[in-house]
Write an enzyme that holds these catalytic residues in place. Sequence first.
Site, short mmCIF file in Angstrom:
data_model
loop_
_atom_site.label_atom_id
_atom_site.label_comp_id
_atom_site.label_asym_id
_atom_site.label_seq_id
_atom_site.Cartn_x
_atom_site.Cartn_y
_atom_site.Cartn_z
N SER A 258 96.90 98.62 -13.05
CA SER A 258 97.24 99.88 -13.66
C SER A 258 98.46 100.53 -13.00
O SER A 258 99.48 99.88 -12.87
CB SER A 258 96.00 100.79 -13.61
OG SER A 258 96.03 101.67 -14.69
N HIS A 399 89.90 98.49 -19.46
CA HIS A 399 90.88 98.67 -18.39
C HIS A 399 90.20 98.52 -17.03
O HIS A 399 89.47 99.43 -16.59
CB HIS A 399 91.43 100.09 -18.57
CG HIS A 399 92.57 100.45 -17.70
ND1 HIS A 399 93.82 99.87 -17.83
CD2 HIS A 399 92.67 101.34 -16.69
CE1 HIS A 399 94.63 100.40 -16.94
NE2 HIS A 399 93.96 101.30 -16.23
C1 GCU Z 1 96.54 106.63 -16.72
C2 GCU Z 1 98.01 106.44 -16.98
C3 GCU Z 1 98.41 104.95 -16.94
C4 GCU Z 1 97.91 104.32 -15.66
C5 GCU Z 1 96.43 104.58 -15.51
C6 GCU Z 1 95.84 104.09 -14.19
O1 GCU Z 1 95.80 106.13 -17.79
O2 GCU Z 1 98.33 107.01 -18.20
O3 GCU Z 1 99.82 104.81 -17.02
O4 GCU Z 1 98.20 102.95 -15.66
O5 GCU Z 1 96.18 105.96 -15.55
O6 GCU Z 1 96.53 103.93 -13.21
O7 GCU Z 1 94.62 103.94 -14.15
#
Ligand code: GCU
Length: 419
Positions: A258, A399
């Site tokens: 992420s 995710h």
């Molecule tokens: C949020 C953000 C993303 C990121 C994510 C994370 O959703 O919008 O860009 O990758 O957090 O780091 O969990």
Amino acid sequence: MIASRLLSLLIAASPVFAQTPRPGVNYDEEKVGNDPLPDLKVTTADAWMNSRRGEILKLFEQHVYGKTPTNLGAPKFEVTATKMDALGGLATRKFIHVSLPERPAWQGMDVMLYLPNGVKAAPCFVGLSFGGNHAVSAEKDVPLSTRWMRESKDKHIVNHKATEATRGSESSRWPLEKILKAGFAVATAYYGDIEPDHADGWKEGLRAAVSRAGVNTTWRDGEWGAIGAWAWGLSRIADFLQTESHIDARHLAVIGHSRLGKTSLWAGAQDERFGVVISNNSGEGGAALMRRDFGETTAIITKVFPHWFTSQYANYAGRVAACPIDMHMLIALAAPRPVYIASAAEDHWADQKGEFLSGLHAGPVYALFGKKGLGVHVQPSVDTPVGDFIGYHNRTGKHDVTNYDWTQYLAFAKRHWGL
Ligand code: GCU
């Protein structure tokens, strides 16, 4: 202002929120942006290595992540603890305090290193964690972090100290036994040791500590943001690993999930000692093509997380075509080293197809070196890993980093390193 602050809090708030389609966000493949991608201008492998690569790196410094300072002085490494029979005898665990003697205002970071016992010089995965070393490992004698923590998954910005309840909370993302049994070492540190992850986090972190004006710094276009600082931390772990005799320092893989996947790509782009570069669900500002405007956009990310980037990046909110880079160029900066991009089928926010396409469009650079990239032109179905020097899969689920992801990363590193 208050409304945008609220929006920031909501969007930053929870990974669950990150999965839910949001009003006003495009999830329609028919409506994706179709501005042409900036040209990689590939000619020969030599020209790539000697000039074009450097030009593109500079573009990412100027427009996206900012320039990483190189004048911070040599880091100091102190091994603060060693345990030869960690994880039931599977590993030797070390803690290493990394500091900058010439920049004492930085509190330093504590690296946790697991070395597989019985392996003379192990290849190593290097990555930062969201929750601290005690969250990565469930071992009871790993010290709890005393630094800034997210209060909980839902309250992200509040200052808070780690509790026993969070011990091992990130361990499913770091299957230590699986990695060690495969013969790899793991080196990790807490990203908050480098910079707390909120708008003012830099004031307590590395960036203020090394900036002339300290907490009064006004960040200018082209100067680094938090992702740059975190990526710098990954390179300092690599510095330490060069000195560790039980590590095979020619075989370091940088990995992140992420926002830390964005970080891992940026670290891999700058630091060629990372021989394998892995992006897990890195999305916008990471592997996902910004010109698609699918899921999270440049406009959203620069509004909600401006501290991650150099200030210039926000100028492309709503006008991505004006930005001289797109993310296929970030993937290409790993070339000719193997790079792996992973998506998750429910993670539309990160734009799975945009992540695939950046790999596809980085392919011509690998071809210069006679190397095959993805080997396919169409995004594969879920749970079907593809690729040679550019690996890709879109895993079932949300995710996260899972056992499935690690199975692919271990196989990818083994295949490329002949292990
Ligand atoms: C949020 C953000 C993303 C990121 C994510 C994370 O959703 O919008 O860009 O990758 O957090 O780091 O969990």
